[in-house]
Structures are given as C-alpha cells and as structure tokens.
Design an enzyme around this catalytic site. Structure first.
Site, PDB file in Angstrom:
ATOM      1  N   GLY A   1       4.485   1.479  -1.550  1.00  0.00           N
ATOM      2  CA  GLY A   1       4.696   1.882  -2.941  1.00  0.00           C
ATOM      3  C   GLY A   1       3.405   2.339  -3.586  1.00  0.00           C
ATOM      4  N   ASP A   2       3.507   2.641  -4.883  1.00  0.00           N
ATOM      5  CA  ASP A   2       2.373   3.165  -5.651  1.00  0.00           C
ATOM      6  C   ASP A   2       2.004   2.130  -6.710  1.00  0.00           C
ATOM      7  OD1 ASP A   2       0.853   4.440  -7.651  1.00  0.00           O
ATOM      8  OD2 ASP A   2       1.730   6.395  -7.150  1.00  0.00           O
ATOM      9  N   PHE A   3       0.750   1.664  -6.686  1.00  0.00           N
ATOM     10  CA  PHE A   3       0.413   0.576  -7.613  1.00  0.00           C
ATOM     11  C   PHE A   3       0.247   1.032  -9.060  1.00  0.00           C
ATOM     12  CE2 PHE A   3      -3.869   0.547  -5.102  1.00  0.00           C
ATOM     13  CZ  PHE A   3      -4.402   1.600  -5.829  1.00  0.00           C
TER      14      PHE A   3
ATOM     15  N   HIS B   1     -12.745  -0.354  -7.771  1.00  0.00           N
ATOM     16  CA  HIS B   1     -13.938   0.516  -7.787  1.00  0.00           C
ATOM     17  C   HIS B   1     -13.602   1.965  -7.437  1.00  0.00           C
ATOM     18  CE1 HIS B   1     -15.412   0.385  -3.280  1.00  0.00           C
ATOM     19  NE2 HIS B   1     -14.129   0.609  -3.377  1.00  0.00           N
TER      20      HIS B   1
ATOM     21  N   ASP C   1       0.880  -1.182   0.000  1.00  0.00           N
ATOM     22  CA  ASP C   1       0.000   0.000   0.000  1.00  0.00           C
ATOM     23  C   ASP C   1       0.910   1.222   0.000  1.00  0.00           C
ATOM     24  OD1 ASP C   1      -2.156   1.985   0.708  1.00  0.00           O
ATOM     25  OD2 ASP C   1      -3.333   0.168   1.075  1.00  0.00           O
TER      26      ASP C   1
HETATM   27  C1  SAM Z   1     -10.861   1.511  -0.440  1.00  0.00           C
HETATM   28  S1  SAM Z   1      -9.335   1.191   0.346  1.00  0.00           S
HETATM   29  C2  SAM Z   1      -9.329  -0.593   0.441  1.00  0.00           C
HETATM   30  C3  SAM Z   1      -8.509  -1.097   1.580  1.00  0.00           C
HETATM   31  C4  SAM Z   1      -8.532  -2.624   1.788  1.00  0.00           C
HETATM   32  N1  SAM Z   1      -8.055  -3.331   0.617  1.00  0.00           N
HETATM   33  C5  SAM Z   1      -9.914  -3.115   2.179  1.00  0.00           C
HETATM   34  O1  SAM Z   1     -10.532  -3.883   1.447  1.00  0.00           O
HETATM   35  O2  SAM Z   1     -10.382  -2.717   3.273  1.00  0.00           O
HETATM   36  C6  SAM Z   1      -8.213   1.537  -0.967  1.00  0.00           C
HETATM   37  C7  SAM Z   1      -6.750   1.337  -0.604  1.00  0.00           C
HETATM   38  O3  SAM Z   1      -5.951   1.672  -1.759  1.00  0.00           O
HETATM   39  C8  SAM Z   1      -4.787   2.325  -1.307  1.00  0.00           C
HETATM   40  N2  SAM Z   1      -4.232   3.117  -2.408  1.00  0.00           N
HETATM   41  C9  SAM Z   1      -4.771   4.208  -3.004  1.00  0.00           C
HETATM   42  N3  SAM Z   1      -3.968   4.657  -3.985  1.00  0.00           N
HETATM   43  C10 SAM Z   1      -2.887   3.837  -4.004  1.00  0.00           C
HETATM   44  C11 SAM Z   1      -1.713   3.776  -4.805  1.00  0.00           C
HETATM   45  N4  SAM Z   1      -1.507   4.676  -5.784  1.00  0.00           N
HETATM   46  N5  SAM Z   1      -0.821   2.798  -4.565  1.00  0.00           N
HETATM   47  C12 SAM Z   1      -1.031   1.881  -3.570  1.00  0.00           C
HETATM   48  N6  SAM Z   1      -2.141   1.884  -2.762  1.00  0.00           N
HETATM   49  C13 SAM Z   1      -3.054   2.846  -2.987  1.00  0.00           C
HETATM   50  C14 SAM Z   1      -5.297   3.179  -0.170  1.00  0.00           C
HETATM   51  O4  SAM Z   1      -4.247   3.613   0.675  1.00  0.00           O
HETATM   52  C15 SAM Z   1      -6.278   2.239   0.511  1.00  0.00           C
HETATM   53  O5  SAM Z   1      -5.672   1.473   1.521  1.00  0.00           O
END
Ligand code: SAM
Length: 337
Positions: A231-233, A251, A205
């Site tokens: 990191g950044d996905f 989503h 994350d």
């Molecule tokens: C809606 S939350 C879902 C969290 C978890 N997977 C769950 O089901 O409860 C979205 C997650 O995506 C992560 N996120 C958003 N942009 C991101 C990025 N560019 N790279 C990595 N993670 C990211 C956020 O930090 C967050 O934890």
C-alpha cells in the site's frame, strides 16, 4: 587579492581541493567494478587480468588500468605485474559478502549519481534534482524500473545491520504486534520477529516492493507470524499494530510530506501505541557528522532532509507525538499525546 603571488600554500590548498573534487571518479571506479562483478571472481590466488576480463566480459586494457588504480586504494592487490588478488576491501564488494556493499556501489553509481549532475537545481529551488533529470519522483521511478528497485532494496537490506541492532536492543516486552512501515523487503522485520518469538508482525510497503518479502520472511522462519501488506503510506489506511517502526522513512520527505505520514500513523495507532523512528539526528553544532553530507543527498534525490533533535521534536509535536530518544545510537521513540 588579484596581485597576490602564488605560494606553496596556495598550491597545497589547490591540491587539497583537487583531491576532494575528483571524488566522483572514485565513485564510478568502484561502481563499475561492482557492476562487472570483478570482486566475485578474485580469490587469494593471483589471476591474470586477461582471465579476469574474460570472466567479467570487460575490455582487457581498460580493466587493467581500473584495477591498477583501485589496487593503489587497497581494493584488490597487484601482487605480480598484471596479476591481482582479493583484499578485505574488494571482498566487501562480493555479492556473497555478509553485508555486501556491491548493491550500494551499483546504486550510488547509477541514477543517484546522475541526479547529482544536476545538483545545482536542488540548491536553487529546494526541489529534488532527481525529478528534474528523470521526469518523476525517485520512488515512482523505482516502481517503473524493477532492476533499479531490486538494487535499491538489496542495498538497503545489506545496510540495515546497524538499524536492526538498534531495533533488537529495544525492549519488546508486552508488545504483541509490530508493523514495519516502509519496511522494504522485510529483512529487518524478519530479524526482529526471529529474536522475539512472542511478536507478530506486519510488513507494509509499496505493492511493487513487498513482492520480494515472502521469500525473505520465509528464510527468516517467521512467515507464519507476519502479514504482508502492499500500500501507500500517504493514502492507504495503515495496518493496526502496537508499534509502528519507521526506519529511514521520514528523512526521505520534506516536512509537509513527513507530517502527512505521521498524521496517517496517528489515525490508526492506539493511544497507548508507540512509533519507533530509526533515523539519524544531526548535531546542532559545527562538528563533522556524516548526516550533514547525507542530508544533501536526501535533498538531491528525494527532496527529503536529515533533522536535528529540535527539528524532530517540532515535526512530531505538530502531529501530536511526543519525542523520546531511547538509545545512544538515536532510536527515537514517540508516543501519542
Ligand atoms: C529508504 S527506504 C527504507 C527501507 C527500510 N525501512 C530500511 O530501513 O532499510 C524507504 C522505503 O519507503 C518505501 N516507500 C516509499 N514511498 C512509499 C509509499 N508512498 N508508501 C509505502 N512505502 C513507501 C520504499 O519502497 C522503501 O522501501
């Protein structure tokens, strides 16, 4: 219709619409109670509102009016004049409730609420109102605001029980390494690893989010079997694994951005690997479905969307994944093709 005389049916329609329109007041009433932490101080012993106000540092006459209203909705009970007790609903807002809604109530009544104030922008442009109101994207905003980020992570973790149950029901036999991509503070991955001692895990994350994961995974007793990667996905290479879990991730993004995440997954996922998407599937028909409301929230907040099965199939196929639904609750398995 201008000459039509109002009838009792017209009045009923107006009353029904009025009831729908004041939903925003209920949201704030609950959110204020959650912010003050009122549910934490109430028990089954009646407590006078003066004492409640003192304990949560609130304005007593106003707090009384708020509690009086919420008691009519079953949140707290006014058992004697100006004396209140807990109820099942108020206990759901306690900080220590097993799947507390406190963080959810705080979250939905704060920045997310304010962005709905500009919702018209989203429906005229297709862009998230959040960005218009706050001047940056939602996740960029969270990275800069640790309090809001902590509330969001706790709200997500407390609401993850159903998603975790879906993941636990998956057949993990023969899988060595699972990576939870965008896995927040690691709460879900911790449970999956704890129930499957043969599995190793990777939590991925944003760097500002994974800082909280060490403690969560240690508490789950799986820290020695789990790597934590910040990191950044969109831009960073993802850690290698047999299965990538993407829970409530795609989503959050429009088709173009969701495709970019899938493309990144496709780069590092083995040819015999799998994607597990923990996401809703919006029905094609006109029936009521919570996903149709949440879809609007995704647009207003992050420019994302809830998808129908055909939309999921098309999105996955575009990045050379084949869609398979594996549980009745909608866990989606996708395999590289
Ligand atoms: C809606 S939350 C879902 C969290 C978890 N997977 C769950 O089901 O409860 C979205 C997650 O995506 C992560 N996120 C958003 N942009 C991101 C990025 N560019 N790279 C990595 N993670 C990211 C956020 O930090 C967050 O934890």
């Amino acid at each position: 219709m201008p000459d039509e005389q109002p009838t009792s049916e017209h009045a009923e329609v107006r009353a029904q619409l009025f009831d729908m329109l004041v939903g925003f007041m209920r949201t704030q009433a609950l959110s204020v109670i959650a912010k003050l932490g009122v549910a934490d101080v109430l028990t089954s012993t009646p407590m006078d509102v003066s004492e409640i106000a003192r304990r949560v540092s609130a304005h007593e006459p106003s707090l009384y009016r708020l509690l009086r209203f919420l008691a009519t909705e079953g949140v707290f009970a006014e058992v004697e004049p100006r004396r209140f007790t807990e109820t099942a609903l108020s206990n759901g807002l306690r900080t220590d409730a097993p799947v507390t809604a406190r963080w959810l109530a705080i979250m939905l009544g704060s920045e997310q609420y304010r962005s709905w104030g500009d919702a018209l922008h989203s429906f005229m442009t297709g862009e998230p109102a959040f960005d218009q109101v706050y001047g940056s994207g939602f996740f960029d905003y969270l990275a800069e605001h640790p309090d809001a980020s902590g509330t969001f992570d706790r709200a997500m973790a407390a609401g993850s029980q159903g998603r975790v149950a879906d993941l636990l029901s998956y057949d993990w036999t023969g899988i060595e390494r699972v990576a939870d991509i965008g896995g927040g503070n690691g709460a879900a991955l911790g449970v999956v690893l704890a129930s499957n001692p043969h599995l190793r895990g990777v939590l991925f994350d944003l760097p500002t989010v994974v800082v909280a994961a060490d403690e969560v995974l240690r508490d789950a007793g799986v820290l020695d079997r789990c790597d934590i990667v910040g990191g950044d996905f969109f831009t960073d290479s993802l850690p290698p694994a047999d299965v990538y879990v993407l829970s409530q991730i795609l989503h959050d993004w429009n088709d173009e951005r969701a495709s970019a995440i899938l493309r990144n997954c496709r780069r590092t996922l083995a040819d015999d690997g799998r994607l597990l998407l923990v996401e809703g599937i919006v029905p094609d028909g006109p029936e009521p479905d919570f996903g149709k409301l949440f879809d609007l929230h995704m647009l207003v907040l992050v420019g994302g969307k809830e998808r129908t099965e055909s939309e999921w199939r098309a999105l996955l196929a575009q990045e050379r994944f084949e869609f398979r639904q594996v549980t009745p609750d909608g866990l989606i398995e996708a395999r590289p093709v």
